[in-house]
Scaffold this active site. Sequence first.
Site, short mmCIF file in Angstrom:
data_model
loop_
_atom_site.label_atom_id
_atom_site.label_comp_id
_atom_site.label_asym_id
_atom_site.label_seq_id
_atom_site.Cartn_x
_atom_site.Cartn_y
_atom_site.Cartn_z
N ASP A 1 -3.25 -18.49 0.44
CA ASP A 1 -4.31 -18.99 -0.55
C ASP A 1 -5.10 -19.96 0.38
O ASP A 1 -6.47 -20.16 0.29
CB ASP A 1 -3.72 -19.18 -1.88
CG ASP A 1 -2.13 -20.15 -1.92
OD1 ASP A 1 -1.63 -19.99 -0.16
OD2 ASP A 1 -1.60 -20.61 -3.03
N ASP B 1 -6.47 -6.91 4.08
CA ASP B 1 -7.76 -6.51 3.34
C ASP B 1 -9.03 -7.08 2.43
O ASP B 1 -9.64 -7.37 3.17
CB ASP B 1 -7.33 -5.32 1.84
CG ASP B 1 -8.11 -4.07 1.36
OD1 ASP B 1 -9.01 -3.92 2.32
OD2 ASP B 1 -8.03 -4.60 0.35
N LYS C 1 2.82 -15.51 2.36
CA LYS C 1 2.97 -16.35 0.75
C LYS C 1 4.43 -16.50 0.94
O LYS C 1 5.57 -16.01 -0.07
CB LYS C 1 2.31 -15.17 -0.05
CG LYS C 1 2.16 -15.99 -1.36
CD LYS C 1 0.67 -17.01 -2.09
CE LYS C 1 1.51 -17.80 -2.91
NZ LYS C 1 0.39 -19.20 -2.97
N TYR D 1 0.86 -1.04 -0.01
CA TYR D 1 -0.21 -0.14 0.17
C TYR D 1 1.13 0.86 -0.25
O TYR D 1 0.43 2.29 -0.17
CB TYR D 1 -1.33 0.00 1.11
CG TYR D 1 -1.84 -0.83 0.93
CD1 TYR D 1 -2.06 -1.80 0.61
CD2 TYR D 1 -3.10 0.39 0.98
CE1 TYR D 1 -3.12 -2.82 0.56
CE2 TYR D 1 -5.07 -0.48 0.91
CZ TYR D 1 -4.59 -1.76 0.74
OH TYR D 1 -5.98 -2.70 0.70
N ASP E 1 -12.62 -8.50 4.35
CA ASP E 1 -13.72 -9.06 2.91
C ASP E 1 -14.14 -9.81 3.47
O ASP E 1 -15.77 -10.33 3.02
CB ASP E 1 -13.29 -8.14 1.80
CG ASP E 1 -13.77 -6.87 2.56
OD1 ASP E 1 -13.26 -6.02 2.62
OD2 ASP E 1 -14.35 -5.85 0.92
C1 IPM Z 1 -10.03 -0.90 3.47
C2 IPM Z 1 -10.47 -0.42 2.57
C3 IPM Z 1 -9.60 0.60 2.48
C4 IPM Z 1 -7.85 -0.43 2.12
C5 IPM Z 1 -9.89 1.29 0.78
C6 IPM Z 1 -10.66 2.22 0.81
C7 IPM Z 1 -8.55 2.15 0.42
O1 IPM Z 1 -10.80 -1.60 1.49
O2 IPM Z 1 -10.99 -0.75 4.75
O3 IPM Z 1 -10.53 -2.17 3.26
O4 IPM Z 1 -7.76 -0.96 0.99
O5 IPM Z 1 -7.76 -0.03 3.06
MG MG Z 2 -11.17 -3.16 2.13
#
Ligand code: IPM
Ligand code: MG
Length: 358
Positions: free
Chosen positions: A222, A246, A189, A142, A250
């Site tokens: 993975d 990240d 990884k 990042y 999700d």
């Molecule tokens: C998160 C989001 C952010 C990230 C984006 C919006 C930059 O996806 O906080 O998980 O990737 O960190």
């Molecule tokens: Mg995110």
Amino acid sequence: MKFNIALVPGDGIGPEVVGAAVEVLEKVGEKFGHEFCFTTYPAGGAAIDQFGEPLPQTTIDGCLASDSVMLGAVGGPKWDHLSGDTRPEKALLGLRKVLGLYTNLRPAKIQPALADACVLRPDIAAKGVDLLIVRELTGGIYFGERGLDEDGQGAFDTERYSAAEIERVARRAFDAARKRGGHLTSIDKANVLETSRLWRRTVHKLGETEYPDVRLDDMLVDNAAMQLIRDPSFFDVIVTSNMFGDILSDEASQITGSIGLLASASLGETARGMYEPIHGSAPDIAGKDIANPIATILSAAMMLRYSFDLGEEADFIEKAVSDVLDEGWRTKDIKSPDAESWLSGSEMKEKILEQLDK
Ligand code: IPM
Ligand code: MG
């Protein structure tokens, strides 16, 4: 006690969900005798439109001067044509960096009342999921060097980690594991990436020297993505790099029924943290009063716990949220097959406020 909170509502549904969390904090303040003072700062697309930049200096200064920061979400299709540091996301990444918030805590738990909204097989869902992802937040790919070739036909991003960066976030994860189930899984990884091999060595060295009581294992990212769906009850605490965290967070959110439920805390060396829902700005539903405010309300609870040391008040909010879910109330994002009607975002907020008053 009195606390100054910087509000950074941002874009899309950000202002709606932050507004709901503010009302919850005000209610808790009344009940427990605390004063929360809120100041709102521009960031993201909203700041680009108003000031021509995603993260104005006034926002940075205001956040640095606050006791803690509550953020909604940034970004949207309107600003998708922008590149690099002119994008709305720069606000989020910039704030994480200037506030020194290198540890991101993302808990994912199946609320018993929502077991039917879990996407996993019922027998797996019944085993329960209660895990904490500890994501490194101010390093890795990042923040590494990146670039685009002059002819636009090639590009690169770099992942770089120092042992010190890995060690400080790993320490947070080991501490969390000690307070929870005593099990830490480090995800990397290492079969391909040099940074991952450094990650693994550093985490193990710390474990052996300072946390011999915590059971430590490794998993390739993975395989971890697979394990999260095959049987997430395997996990207690996960520690991983910025990008893997990240993606995995999700994925984990879907196991709990909805991304609209997942809170997060970003922490550094001081008590000041930044608290935000893990969902994004969801521009498609912005302004329609559909957005679930729960993730932001639970983020406010995390702020009370981690920045202000108000554990009882945090428990109080968390209990109100689970009581409302236990009563069967749902917003549209929660995919319970049995739900017959759904609350709007503001109705859900009202239900939680009523519960706090009981
Ligand atoms: C998160 C989001 C952010 C990230 C984006 C919006 C930059 O996806 O906080 O998980 O990737 O960190
Ligand atoms: Mg995110």
